[in-house]
Write a protein that holds these residues in place. Structure first.
Motif, PDB file in Angstrom:
ATOM      1  N   ILE A 161      48.991  11.555 -26.608  1.00 21.85           N
ATOM      2  CA  ILE A 161      48.666  12.705 -27.739  1.00 21.85           C
ATOM      3  C   ILE A 161      48.346  11.566 -29.123  1.00 21.85           C
ATOM      4  O   ILE A 161      47.345  12.046 -29.515  1.00 21.85           O
ATOM      5  CB  ILE A 161      49.777  13.449 -28.004  1.00 21.85           C
ATOM      6  CG1 ILE A 161      50.071  14.272 -26.695  1.00 21.85           C
ATOM      7  CG2 ILE A 161      49.563  14.296 -29.483  1.00 21.85           C
ATOM      8  CD1 ILE A 161      51.616  15.006 -26.930  1.00 21.85           C
TER       9      ILE A 161
ATOM     10  N   ARG B 154      51.961  19.637 -30.674  1.00 19.07           N
ATOM     11  CA  ARG B 154      51.726  18.902 -29.361  1.00 19.07           C
ATOM     12  C   ARG B 154      52.896  18.060 -28.984  1.00 19.07           C
ATOM     13  O   ARG B 154      53.502  18.134 -27.740  1.00 19.07           O
ATOM     14  CB  ARG B 154      50.276  18.212 -29.271  1.00 19.07           C
ATOM     15  CG  ARG B 154      49.322  19.173 -29.113  1.00 19.07           C
ATOM     16  CD  ARG B 154      47.701  18.831 -28.745  1.00 19.07           C
ATOM     17  NE  ARG B 154      48.203  18.161 -27.341  1.00 19.07           N
ATOM     18  CZ  ARG B 154      47.450  17.007 -26.849  1.00 19.07           C
ATOM     19  NH1 ARG B 154      46.428  16.468 -27.556  1.00 19.07           N
ATOM     20  NH2 ARG B 154      47.573  16.651 -25.526  1.00 19.07           N
TER      21      ARG B 154
ATOM     22  N   ALA C  59      55.701  20.386 -28.272  1.00 23.73           N
ATOM     23  CA  ALA C  59      55.663  21.120 -27.153  1.00 23.73           C
ATOM     24  C   ALA C  59      55.662  20.396 -25.642  1.00 23.73           C
ATOM     25  O   ALA C  59      56.190  20.699 -24.573  1.00 23.73           O
ATOM     26  CB  ALA C  59      54.484  21.930 -27.149  1.00 23.73           C
ATOM     27  N   GLU C  60      54.796  19.135 -25.943  1.00 24.39           N
ATOM     28  CA  GLU C  60      54.663  18.531 -24.642  1.00 24.39           C
ATOM     29  C   GLU C  60      55.450  17.164 -24.340  1.00 24.39           C
ATOM     30  O   GLU C  60      55.291  16.517 -23.316  1.00 24.39           O
ATOM     31  CB  GLU C  60      53.026  17.895 -24.611  1.00 24.39           C
ATOM     32  CG  GLU C  60      52.260  19.210 -24.606  1.00 24.39           C
ATOM     33  CD  GLU C  60      50.808  18.835 -24.977  1.00 24.39           C
ATOM     34  OE1 GLU C  60      50.226  17.459 -24.396  1.00 24.39           O
ATOM     35  OE2 GLU C  60      49.947  19.464 -25.701  1.00 24.39           O
ATOM     36  N   ALA C  61      55.965  16.522 -25.531  1.00 31.39           N
ATOM     37  CA  ALA C  61      56.575  15.415 -25.455  1.00 31.39           C
ATOM     38  C   ALA C  61      57.839  15.009 -25.685  1.00 31.39           C
ATOM     39  O   ALA C  61      58.591  13.806 -25.705  1.00 31.39           O
ATOM     40  CB  ALA C  61      55.687  14.044 -26.114  1.00 31.39           C
TER      41      ALA C  61
ATOM     42  N   LYS D  86      53.739  10.168 -22.903  1.00 30.57           N
ATOM     43  CA  LYS D  86      53.032  11.454 -23.438  1.00 30.57           C
ATOM     44  C   LYS D  86      52.931  11.567 -24.984  1.00 30.57           C
ATOM     45  O   LYS D  86      51.537  11.752 -25.469  1.00 30.57           O
ATOM     46  CB  LYS D  86      53.903  12.504 -22.977  1.00 30.57           C
ATOM     47  CG  LYS D  86      52.919  13.871 -23.368  1.00 30.57           C
ATOM     48  CD  LYS D  86      51.642  13.907 -22.461  1.00 30.57           C
ATOM     49  CE  LYS D  86      51.055  15.298 -22.622  1.00 30.57           C
ATOM     50  NZ  LYS D  86      49.759  15.498 -21.798  1.00 30.57           N
TER      51      LYS D  86
END
Length: 120
Positions: free
Chosen positions: A56, A107, A110-112, A52
């Protein structure tokens, strides 16, 4: 992780001088307190999702004016003061580079990257 080497290698890339007017760097470290309630944190366990992060990174690097985006995350059990997350964004002008780094950081966090704080 040697930021100086990463930056030196970046500056050797073809097209660097023609396309880069700003490099922003983020070096995230383990805090000794939590955001919620400022409780004392003695350690954290970090688990990055490297696939991820790469997804990104590629999206950030594809933005207008961005020459290169780079990231590295440490994983495992860490103590306050330890390095966790490294990000670099190199690009043409601050109007492109500053928001790219901010989005990259937000990001990835939050995401990875997941973390579990261990309290005193």
């Amino acid at each position: 992780m040697d930021f100086n080497k990463v930056l030196a290698d970046l500056k050797k890339e073809p097209g660097f001088a023609e396309n880069v007017g700003m490099i922003l760097v983020h070096n995230g470290v383990v805090r000794s307190w939590s955001r919620k309630g400022r409780e004392e944190v003695v350690a954290i366990d970090i688990t990055p999702d490297f696939e991820k992060m790469e997804e990104i990174r590629q999206e950030i690097e594809a933005r207008e004016g961005i020459f290169r985006a780079w990231c590295h995350a440490n994983s495992g059990h860490m103590k306050p003061g330890d390095d966790v997350l490294f990000l670099i964004v190199a690009g043409d002008i601050r109007e492109n580079v500053k928001p790219a780094l901010a989005d990259f950081l937000d990001r990835v966090k939050a995401e990875a990257v997941s973390k579990k704080e261990i309290f005193a």
